[in-house]
Design an enzyme around this catalytic site. Structure first.
Site, PDB file in Angstrom:
ATOM      1  N   ARG A 131       0.812  -1.221   0.000  1.00 26.92           N
ATOM      2  CA  ARG A 131       0.000   0.000   0.000  1.00 26.92           C
ATOM      3  C   ARG A 131       0.844   1.270   0.000  1.00 26.92           C
ATOM      4  O   ARG A 131       0.398   2.329  -0.417  1.00 26.92           O
ATOM      5  CB  ARG A 131      -0.893   0.019   1.247  1.00 26.92           C
ATOM      6  CG  ARG A 131      -1.948  -1.041   1.264  1.00 26.92           C
ATOM      7  CD  ARG A 131      -2.654  -1.046   2.586  1.00 26.92           C
ATOM      8  NE  ARG A 131      -3.391   0.178   2.800  1.00 26.92           N
ATOM      9  CZ  ARG A 131      -4.672   0.346   2.536  1.00 26.92           C
ATOM     10  NH1 ARG A 131      -5.374  -0.648   2.048  1.00 26.92           N
ATOM     11  NH2 ARG A 131      -5.268   1.483   2.762  1.00 26.92           N
TER      12      ARG A 131
ATOM     13  N   TRP B  12       3.549   6.032   3.216  1.00 26.43           N
ATOM     14  CA  TRP B  12       3.754   6.591   1.876  1.00 26.43           C
ATOM     15  C   TRP B  12       3.630   8.093   2.075  1.00 26.43           C
ATOM     16  O   TRP B  12       2.553   8.596   2.359  1.00 26.43           O
ATOM     17  CB  TRP B  12       2.679   6.059   0.936  1.00 26.43           C
ATOM     18  CG  TRP B  12       2.843   6.470  -0.491  1.00 26.43           C
ATOM     19  CD1 TRP B  12       3.644   5.884  -1.434  1.00 26.43           C
ATOM     20  CD2 TRP B  12       2.151   7.526  -1.169  1.00 26.43           C
ATOM     21  NE1 TRP B  12       3.499   6.517  -2.638  1.00 26.43           N
ATOM     22  CE2 TRP B  12       2.591   7.528  -2.515  1.00 26.43           C
ATOM     23  CE3 TRP B  12       1.204   8.476  -0.778  1.00 26.43           C
ATOM     24  CZ2 TRP B  12       2.127   8.430  -3.460  1.00 26.43           C
ATOM     25  CZ3 TRP B  12       0.744   9.390  -1.721  1.00 26.43           C
ATOM     26  CH2 TRP B  12       1.212   9.350  -3.047  1.00 26.43           C
TER      27      TRP B  12
ATOM     28  N   GLY C  96      -4.197   9.070   5.941  1.00 27.87           N
ATOM     29  CA  GLY C  96      -5.065  10.183   5.575  1.00 27.87           C
ATOM     30  C   GLY C  96      -4.321  11.494   5.726  1.00 27.87           C
ATOM     31  O   GLY C  96      -3.089  11.512   5.835  1.00 27.87           O
TER      32      GLY C  96
ATOM     33  N   GLU D  78      -3.068   1.892 -21.404  1.00 31.65           N
ATOM     34  CA  GLU D  78      -2.818   0.969 -20.286  1.00 31.65           C
ATOM     35  C   GLU D  78      -1.459   0.279 -20.459  1.00 31.65           C
ATOM     36  O   GLU D  78      -0.718   0.116 -19.486  1.00 31.65           O
ATOM     37  CB  GLU D  78      -3.972  -0.043 -20.216  1.00 31.65           C
ATOM     38  CG  GLU D  78      -3.853  -1.122 -19.166  1.00 31.65           C
ATOM     39  CD  GLU D  78      -3.711  -0.601 -17.738  1.00 31.65           C
ATOM     40  OE1 GLU D  78      -3.908   0.592 -17.486  1.00 31.65           O
ATOM     41  OE2 GLU D  78      -3.354  -1.422 -16.863  1.00 31.65           O
TER      42      GLU D  78
ATOM     43  N   LYS E 214       1.523   0.563 -17.745  1.00 29.78           N
ATOM     44  CA  LYS E 214       2.191  -0.594 -17.119  1.00 29.78           C
ATOM     45  C   LYS E 214       3.699  -0.463 -17.277  1.00 29.78           C
ATOM     46  O   LYS E 214       4.450  -0.659 -16.331  1.00 29.78           O
ATOM     47  CB  LYS E 214       1.733  -1.917 -17.748  1.00 29.78           C
ATOM     48  CG  LYS E 214       0.366  -2.391 -17.431  1.00 29.78           C
ATOM     49  CD  LYS E 214       0.137  -2.839 -16.004  1.00 29.78           C
ATOM     50  CE  LYS E 214      -0.282  -1.703 -15.139  1.00 29.78           C
ATOM     51  NZ  LYS E 214      -1.620  -1.331 -15.010  1.00 29.78           N
TER      52      LYS E 214
ATOM     53  N   HIS F  86       0.617  14.008 -35.509  1.00 34.73           N
ATOM     54  CA  HIS F  86       0.301  15.408 -35.219  1.00 34.73           C
ATOM     55  C   HIS F  86       1.244  15.997 -34.180  1.00 34.73           C
ATOM     56  O   HIS F  86       0.853  16.871 -33.415  1.00 34.73           O
ATOM     57  CB  HIS F  86      -1.160  15.532 -34.772  1.00 34.73           C
ATOM     58  CG  HIS F  86      -2.124  15.151 -35.849  1.00 34.73           C
ATOM     59  ND1 HIS F  86      -2.394  15.945 -36.937  1.00 34.73           N
ATOM     60  CD2 HIS F  86      -2.843  14.018 -36.027  1.00 34.73           C
ATOM     61  CE1 HIS F  86      -3.259  15.344 -37.735  1.00 34.73           C
ATOM     62  NE2 HIS F  86      -3.544  14.160 -37.200  1.00 34.73           N
TER      63      HIS F  86
ATOM     64  N   LYS G  17      -0.526   1.545  -3.596  1.00 35.33           N
ATOM     65  CA  LYS G  17      -1.577   0.736  -4.220  1.00 35.33           C
ATOM     66  C   LYS G  17      -2.923   1.420  -4.155  1.00 35.33           C
ATOM     67  O   LYS G  17      -3.700   1.377  -5.083  1.00 35.33           O
ATOM     68  CB  LYS G  17      -1.632  -0.623  -3.518  1.00 35.33           C
ATOM     69  CG  LYS G  17      -2.667  -1.579  -4.093  1.00 35.33           C
ATOM     70  CD  LYS G  17      -2.278  -2.038  -5.471  1.00 35.33           C
ATOM     71  CE  LYS G  17      -3.306  -2.968  -6.089  1.00 35.33           C
ATOM     72  NZ  LYS G  17      -3.102  -3.075  -7.543  1.00 35.33           N
TER      73      LYS G  17
HETATM   74  C1  F6R Z   1      -1.918   1.368 -12.187  1.00 37.33           C
HETATM   75  C2  F6R Z   1      -2.731   1.462 -10.989  1.00 37.33           C
HETATM   76  C3  F6R Z   1      -3.380   2.752 -10.671  1.00 37.33           C
HETATM   77  C4  F6R Z   1      -4.818   2.504 -10.167  1.00 37.33           C
HETATM   78  C5  F6R Z   1      -5.444   3.817  -9.689  1.00 37.33           C
HETATM   79  C6  F6R Z   1      -6.887   3.606  -9.263  1.00 37.33           C
HETATM   80  O1  F6R Z   1      -1.393   0.096 -12.368  1.00 37.33           O
HETATM   81  O2  F6R Z   1      -2.850   0.518 -10.258  1.00 37.33           O
HETATM   82  O3  F6R Z   1      -3.391   3.600 -11.763  1.00 37.33           O
HETATM   83  O4  F6R Z   1      -5.548   1.929 -11.197  1.00 37.33           O
HETATM   84  O5  F6R Z   1      -4.706   4.335  -8.623  1.00 37.33           O
HETATM   85  O6  F6R Z   1      -6.987   2.671  -8.236  1.00 37.33           O
HETATM   86  P1  F6R Z   1      -8.346   1.972  -7.897  1.00 37.33           P
HETATM   87  O7  F6R Z   1      -8.715   1.092  -9.042  1.00 37.33           O
HETATM   88  O8  F6R Z   1      -8.087   1.191  -6.646  1.00 37.33           O
HETATM   89  O9  F6R Z   1      -9.361   3.050  -7.702  1.00 37.33           O
END
Ligand code: F6R
Length: 615
Positions: free
Chosen positions: A27, A80, A107, A488, A492, A511, A610
């Protein structure tokens, strides 16, 4: 984002806390810390920058083993950074000036500067740059023999979001917890209680959990939790839920990385997303969690899909599915932008919020904005009981199991599969015939098998990755429904390998961005044999004319597309509607191998978290 663990019970708390932190490390992970209630009546606080393993090592050195084994109460945190650099001083727990109270917090305390100034005015000396430290000093200021009351008083004086766990040497058998905007879950065991920001830190100890709701404050003891409302101070009851995840679902099970495991889990995560949801003989989908009658569904005039990152990309695919199969005009919107643009919503609009975690702050804020405007809002979440799932009150769970790798993989393909089911269902209420619906049902049912065929290409894709692993920049191009997949694929690659990668509509490259192409900049072209391929092949020629090496994602057996590119990654033949899923899997594998060959920290890329629970 950050992770919290707290424990009260009979066994050594340090073991539970460190194991819990390891499971939450995905996380957020720039520093970690813990506070153990010592038998001598003092707190042992240990903090360390870097990973949880470094913290464990430091605990071993800093506290005598006998003391560690004897401490049965404690709190811990993996951070984080939001306020202040990732230093030891800024790591949590944050401690009151007298050293008696320790706080871990997820938070942001928005008025922390004002509160800090007030406290400093009263002579409090701060030891960190964090917003959290104000909580430790505030609680200490209100603590006159009742820790719960002191926490409540302190929380009434702060604005912002929090999930917190607090211990005090004056109350050695308690952990006080509170939640507003940052998830907290209490696991109720036999004579022991664990609290965490995520069930993955709890499932190895108990399946019985209580999800705290915003405004809940509680006292955790070895016997369970007593909860109260912050506003009323009255006692509140929350149901005990049973977690379905297998313990192994949050482990690597022999794979080198969670990301690889999750990529390879996709046939089964997709089967779980589809299970019981296809009604083959009526050519439609069953999505009872949406809680919309056929008449209500048929009355939807427009869909707005909100999400961030990978979930937004899934939503962008959703536009092509909803418009192509159901004639429903659809706007995908980045959730934070949606929230702040004063969106125009009508009563017959449907807002769909997509979020793996169900906790992303921007997406949650967009949900609240849409609810405020009186629109029907449905959630597509993976984490059961998450805030977005609860606040939307209707939707479709992905059932992908825990996604631990920071880079989202299996959640994306399940999101697209669920959007496809929804498009089918809406389409059947409009223009799709039963026969067309049945044909689509059969194709959807075949998706897991198609993904297995892509996974069988793993080694071949690794070979292609080897050729390009050391590049500095890369482009991904796709057209129509494959454009979001190009975004996407680029996301990645950039997030786990740190290669600068950009996704573009195939036609847009000329462009401007084409100025950046030369022999050192590969272009990954999504050339699946679906309508639009011929045009993309034209764009490939433009790239080749600038000497850019082109890697083609090509339908197996498509000789023309194969001949047009320098390197080929094959995917099985599909319709347009399924192409994003098989293509995304190929691009996930490509990004994984590039990052592996570059020696990157695949499951925990730098600077990322995460679950992004701050706006
Ligand atoms: C990329 C990734 C992030 C999440 C984004 C939204 O691999 O994991 O871009 O997709 O932070 O997260 P969620 O889906 O949990 O709202």
């Amino acid at each position: 984002m950050c992770g919290i663990v707290g424990f009260v019970g009979d066994r050594p708390a340090a073991d539970v806390l460190l194991n819990g932190l390891r499971r939450l490390e995905y996380r957020g992970y720039d520093s970690a810390g813990l506070a153990l209630m010592g038998t001598d009546g003092a707190l042992h606080v240990v903090k360390q920058t870097g990973k949880v393993s470094a913290l464990a090592e430091k605990v071993r050195k800093a506290i005598p083993r006998k003391e560690v084994r004897a401490a049965h109460v404690g709190i811990a945190h993996t951070r984080w950074a939001t306020h202040g650099l990732p230093t030891e001083a800024n790591a949590h727990p944050q401690v009151s000036a007298d050293g008696k109270i320790a706080v871990v917090h997820n938070g942001i305390i928005e008025n922390y500067a004002a509160v800090r100034a007030q406290l400093e005015g009263r002579g409090v000396v701060f030891a960190s740059q964090t917003d959290t430290e104000v909580l430790a000093h505030l609680i200490a200021a209100y603590e006159h023999g009742d820790l719960l009351a002191a926490v409540m008083e302190a929380l009434r004086r702060v604005d912002g979001t929090y999930g917190i766990a607090v211990v005090s040497t004056e109350h050695p058998g308690q952990v006080v917890v509170a939640r507003k905007g940052s998830p907290l879950v209490v696991g109720v065991g036999d004579g022991e209680t664990i609290v965490a920001s995520d069930v993955s830190a709890i499932v190895s100890m108990t399946r019985n959990v209580i999800y705290l709701q915003d405004g809940d404050v509680g006292v955790v003891t070895a016997d369970g939790v007593r909860l109260y409302g912050l506003d009323t101070s009255a006692s509140v009851e929350r149901p005990v839920a049973s977690v379905e995840w297998e313990v192994g679902a949050a482990e690597k099970e022999g794979y080198e990385h969670f990301m690889l495991k999750e990529i390879f889990e996709q046939p089964s995560s997709l089967r779980n997303a589809l299970r019981g949801r296809l009604e083959m003989n009526r050519g439609t989908a069953i999505l009872s969690g949406l809680n919309l009658t056929p008449r209500e569904l048929a009355g939807i005039r427009r869909c707005v899909i909100v999400g961030c990152g990978t979930s937004l990309h899934a939503g962008m695919v959703g536009k092509y599915l909803f418009e192509g199969l159901a004639d429903v005009p659809t706007s995908p919107e980045q959730a934070a932008e949606f929230r702040y643009c004063n969106p125009i919503l009508a009563p017959d609009d449907l807002v769909i919020a997509i979020s793996q975690s169900g906790e992303t702050a921007d997406t949650l804020a967009a949900v609240r904005e849409a609810v405020q405007k009186g629109t029907v809002v449905a959630g597509l979440c993976n984490v059961v009981g998450s805030t977005i799932a609860r606040e939307t009150g209707r939707g479709v769970y992905l059932h992908a199991g825990p996604e631990i790798g920071v880079a989202s993989t299996k959640a994306f393909t399940s999101q697209v599969a669920v959007l496809l089911l929804l498009a089918l269902k809406m389409g059947r209420g409009r223009r799709l015939s039963r026969e067309e619906g049945m044909t689509l049902c059969r194709e959807i049912e075949g998706i897991p098998g198609l993904v297995e065929q892509v996974l069988a290409q793993n080694e071949r894709i690794a070979q292609v990755a080897e050729k390009y692993a050391q590049v500095r920049d890369a482009f991904f191009i796709g057209r129509g429904i494959l454009y979001p997949t190009a975004l996407e694929g680029a996301l990645k690659l950039k997030e786990i390998s740190y290669i600068h990668a950009e996704g573009y509509q195939a036609a847009e490259l000329k462009h401007g961005p084409i100025a950046l192409l030369d022999e050192s900049v590969p272009v990954v072209a999504l050339l699946n044999d679906i309508p639009g391929k011929e045009k993309t092949l034209g764009n490939v020629e433009e790239c080749r004319a600038r000497k850019a090496p082109v890697i083609g994602i090509v339908t197996a057996g498509d000789e023309a597309a194969t001949a047009a590119v320098a390197d080929v990654i094959e995917v099985p033949r599909t319709s347009s509607y399924v192409a994003p899923i098989v293509t995304a899997v190929a691009l996930q594998i490509f990004a994984y191998h590039v990052a592996r060959l570059r020696g990157c920290e695949i499951d925990q890329p730098r600077n990322l978290a995460k679950s992004v629970t701050v706006e």
